[in-house]
Scaffold this motif. Structure first.
Motif, short mmCIF file in Angstrom:
data_model
loop_
_atom_site.label_atom_id
_atom_site.label_comp_id
_atom_site.label_asym_id
_atom_site.label_seq_id
_atom_site.Cartn_x
_atom_site.Cartn_y
_atom_site.Cartn_z
N ARG A 199 0.83 -1.21 0.00
CA ARG A 199 0.00 0.00 0.00
C ARG A 199 0.87 1.26 0.00
O ARG A 199 1.85 1.35 0.74
CB ARG A 199 -0.92 0.02 1.22
N ALA A 200 0.51 2.22 -0.82
CA ALA A 200 1.23 3.50 -0.87
C ALA A 200 0.99 4.27 0.42
O ALA A 200 -0.16 4.52 0.80
CB ALA A 200 0.77 4.31 -2.08
N LEU A 201 2.08 4.63 1.09
CA LEU A 201 1.99 5.44 2.29
C LEU A 201 2.12 6.92 1.97
O LEU A 201 1.37 7.75 2.47
CB LEU A 201 3.08 5.03 3.28
N TYR A 202 3.10 7.24 1.13
CA TYR A 202 3.37 8.62 0.77
C TYR A 202 3.69 8.71 -0.72
O TYR A 202 4.27 7.77 -1.30
CB TYR A 202 4.56 9.18 1.56
N GLY A 242 13.01 16.36 -8.96
CA GLY A 242 12.33 16.19 -10.22
C GLY A 242 11.79 14.79 -10.48
O GLY A 242 11.22 14.52 -11.53
N GLU A 243 11.95 13.88 -9.50
CA GLU A 243 11.48 12.50 -9.68
C GLU A 243 10.35 12.20 -8.71
O GLU A 243 10.39 12.60 -7.55
CB GLU A 243 12.63 11.52 -9.46
N GLU A 244 9.33 11.49 -9.21
CA GLU A 244 8.18 11.13 -8.39
C GLU A 244 8.45 9.80 -7.67
O GLU A 244 8.87 8.82 -8.30
CB GLU A 244 6.93 10.98 -9.25
N PHE A 245 8.19 9.79 -6.36
CA PHE A 245 8.41 8.59 -5.56
C PHE A 245 7.10 8.15 -4.91
O PHE A 245 6.32 8.99 -4.44
CB PHE A 245 9.43 8.83 -4.46
N VAL A 246 6.89 6.83 -4.88
CA VAL A 246 5.85 6.23 -4.05
C VAL A 246 6.56 5.45 -2.95
O VAL A 246 7.33 4.53 -3.23
CB VAL A 246 4.93 5.29 -4.84
N ARG A 294 1.99 8.62 -15.57
CA ARG A 294 3.11 9.21 -14.86
C ARG A 294 4.10 8.11 -14.51
O ARG A 294 3.73 6.95 -14.36
CB ARG A 294 2.61 9.91 -13.59
N ALA A 295 5.38 8.46 -14.37
CA ALA A 295 6.41 7.51 -13.99
C ALA A 295 6.77 7.71 -12.52
O ALA A 295 7.09 8.83 -12.11
CB ALA A 295 7.64 7.66 -14.86
N TYR A 296 6.73 6.62 -11.76
CA TYR A 296 7.04 6.68 -10.33
C TYR A 296 8.16 5.69 -10.02
O TYR A 296 8.19 4.57 -10.57
CB TYR A 296 5.83 6.28 -9.48
N THR A 297 9.04 6.08 -9.11
CA THR A 297 9.95 5.12 -8.51
C THR A 297 9.30 4.60 -7.24
O THR A 297 8.94 5.39 -6.36
CB THR A 297 11.31 5.77 -8.22
N VAL A 298 9.12 3.28 -7.17
CA VAL A 298 8.39 2.66 -6.07
C VAL A 298 9.39 2.09 -5.08
O VAL A 298 10.23 1.26 -5.43
CB VAL A 298 7.45 1.56 -6.58
N THR A 299 9.30 2.56 -3.83
CA THR A 299 10.22 2.11 -2.79
C THR A 299 9.44 1.52 -1.63
O THR A 299 8.22 1.71 -1.51
CB THR A 299 11.08 3.28 -2.25
N GLY A 300 10.16 0.83 -0.76
CA GLY A 300 9.58 0.33 0.47
C GLY A 300 9.90 1.24 1.63
O GLY A 300 10.36 2.37 1.45
N GLU A 341 -2.14 7.75 -5.36
CA GLU A 341 -2.44 8.54 -4.18
C GLU A 341 -2.18 7.69 -2.94
O GLU A 341 -2.25 6.45 -2.99
CB GLU A 341 -3.91 8.98 -4.19
N PRO A 342 -1.85 8.34 -1.80
CA PRO A 342 -1.66 7.57 -0.57
C PRO A 342 -2.89 6.70 -0.28
O PRO A 342 -4.02 7.14 -0.41
CB PRO A 342 -1.49 8.66 0.49
#
Length: 532
Positions: free
Chosen positions: A294-297, A303-307, A344-350, A369-370
């Motif tokens: 689940r996306a927290l933030y 300039g890069e989008e993070f989840v 959109r392009a997101y970098t997905v992290t834990g 979205e969170p």
């Protein structure tokens, strides 16, 4: 406590909304689709020569329910540890359909194989043959069936990870095996019944697998003749690959099975009593599994989008490309907006405190979205089993198996008390005591359990007496949901805790012990120095 509101674009597994599963069991988790497991197995089984048995390699997915379900369909089991052996047996796999392999078997593991009476121990060194003979003698067993694993002279191509045909810890070099007559003769309680070879993993070209099969069967026949051993069983490995990345394609199953059958047919004609084994892990399970987080933030940095999600490489290290020099993304989807276009392009992290906790770089997704659910697809193999689940003490995630439209919990997630249970505070370390009321003395566990016993007496309207922590609230005491709420109200009054009825997990009410854990977690910890 399940939110049944769903959007038209939300993923459903056998009709079950993914959000409903997440609301009930929490995130992160792995979910396996039994329909895909069944279709994958049966499609291969229907096409493959009937002389070839399909074995699940438990190292890819050792979940007991996954193993048991494939066993019901007809799969055997290839195991490589004592716990994997126990898993296969408890899952209902017959000993005659289990083989045990691995380069470093302990005496205890060999003893367990002997006692279980499995189909064969796959010996990977001549020293192991000698040790197996000793173990059999200790247990006064006449003969233990074994296969000899060959490290063959020929090389292979097309593998993501070569396991033979070069210097390796696996198997016995073909040249050494030819001179092993004296060792085999000196181990009369080891009955060598055939040979095994495994050349590599994640083959995506069917021609490479057919080539390996042809070479292994020819080598096995020649070695058996020269060593004077029967050819009752030949395990010719597996290594069937699954496409994960954009430039890859799945195996052509029709061409693959046609090619294998063309090699197997004359071999079986020449050896009509032989049992052929094809061991598969990734191929059988990968496509059935999805890692759900689940996306927290959602944030922007340079300039890069993070989840930032609640699970990452601690649960799915395979997604970062172990064993690969080029890091590529596994297929990652928005499960909340499963049918929406990527915009959109997101970098997905834990959630881990390391820059390496990235499960996908610049992943094309719908707007995230969170609270949204994200899924790493094709994750049914080498998920929890190849991940550092204890890193930062997050523990391992829950695992679910969806069958006939019902999600079944097949592994409970690790809870804080589970992770701490096996640790011990050394007796030379002194710590200040803490208490919920700030008086500097912690309430003893036995007091909590006693309070639960008293509260149960009030709810059930009769004296319960001393209760054990393994006493089950529903099965043994026949509580219902109304009784549970009454029990919580009684504990609130007795222990001074506050319960949120909208945020309850029924797993906390399995037994007196789990309820005590839950109640203890509600108490604030106040250091003595802060007490009034």
């Amino acid at each position: 406590m399940t939110n049944l509101e769903t959007s038209d674009s939300e993923l459903r597994i056998q009709g079950v909304p993914i959000g409903a599963i997440a609301d009930r069991y929490g995130t992160p988790f792995y979910v396996y689709d039994a329909d895909i497991l069944r279709e994958t197995y049966r499609d291969l089984r229907d096409r493959l020569h009937p002389a070839v048995d399909i074995f699940l390699s438990l190292k890819a997915n050792p979940n007991i329910s996954v193993c048991g379900y494939l066993g019901v369909l007809g799969a055997g089991a290839e195991v490589s540890s004592l716990v994997e052996l126990m898993t296969a047996l408890q899952a209902g796999i017959a000993p005659r359909d289990i083989i045990f392999l691995g380069p470093g078997k302990s005496r205890a593991e060999l003893a367990a194989c002997v006692e279980a009476g499995i189909h064969a121990v796959v010996c990977e060194s001549l020293e192991e043959v000698t040790l197996l003979d000793e173990v059999a003698a200790e247990r006064k067993v006449g003969q233990v069936p074994a296969l000899l694993r060959i490290n063959p002279d020929f090389h292979t191509k097309g593998s993501g990870l070569a396991m033979g045909g070069k210097p390796r810890q696996f198997g016995i070099d073909q040249s050494l095996l030819l001179a092993a007559g004296a060792t085999l003769a000196a181990a009369p309680r080891v009955a060598v019944k055939g040979l095994h070879a495994y050349m590599g993993t994640r083959f995506l070209g069917h021609d490479d697998i057919v080539h390996n099969t042809r070479q292994i069967l020819a080598t096995a026949a020649e070695l058996a003749r020269r060593l004077g051993i029967p050819l009752d069983t030949v395990d010719f490995g597996g290594g069937f690959g699954v496409a994960y990345f954009d430039n890859e394609k799945d195996l052509d199953l029709a061409a693959l099975t046609t090619g294998i059958n063309g090699v197997v047919e004359p071999f079986v004609a020449a050896h009509p009593e032989v049992r052929l084994i094809n061991e598969l892990g990734r191929y059988l399970t990968a496509r059935a599994g999805t890692y759900v987080t689940r996306a927290l933030y959602v944030k922007r940095s340079a300039g890069e989008e993070f989840v930032v999600a609640d699970g990452g490489t601690n649960h799915h290290m395979a997604a970062v490309g172990i064993g690969s020099f080029v890091k590529r993304n596994f297929p990652i989807r928005s499960l909340t907006r499963y049918r929406d276009d990527a915009v959109r392009a997101y970098t997905v992290t834990g959630p881990l405190c390391t820059p390496n906790d990235v499960i996908g770089k610049r992943v094309p997704l719908p707007v995230v979205e969170p609270g949204d659910l994200l899924g790493v697809e094709r994750s049914g193999a080498y998920g929890p089993s190849a991940s550092p689940g204890l890193f930062l003490s997050h523990g391992y995630p829950a695992e679910l198996l969806v069958h006939d439209g019902v999600a079944h919990l097949v592994r409970e997630r690790d809870r804080p008390q589970d992770l701490l249970a096996k640790q011990r505070l050394a007796d030379f370390i002194s710590t200040p005591s803490h208490s919920a009321d700030g008086r500097g003395s912690a309430m003893d566990r036995s007091d909590t359990v006693a309070a639960i016993g008293t509260a149960l007496g009030e709810v059930l309207d009769h004296e319960v007496g001393p209760v054990a922590e393994d006493l089950r609230l529903f099965e043994d005491l026949h509580l219902d949901s109304t009784s549970v709420l009454e029990l919580l109200m009684a504990l609130e009054d007795a222990l001074g805790v506050s319960v949120d009825p909208e945020n309850l997990d029924m797993d906390d009410f399995r037994s007196v012990g789990t309820l005590a854990d839950y109640v203890d977690s509600l108490r604030p910890t106040v250091a003595p120095s802060d007490a009034g």
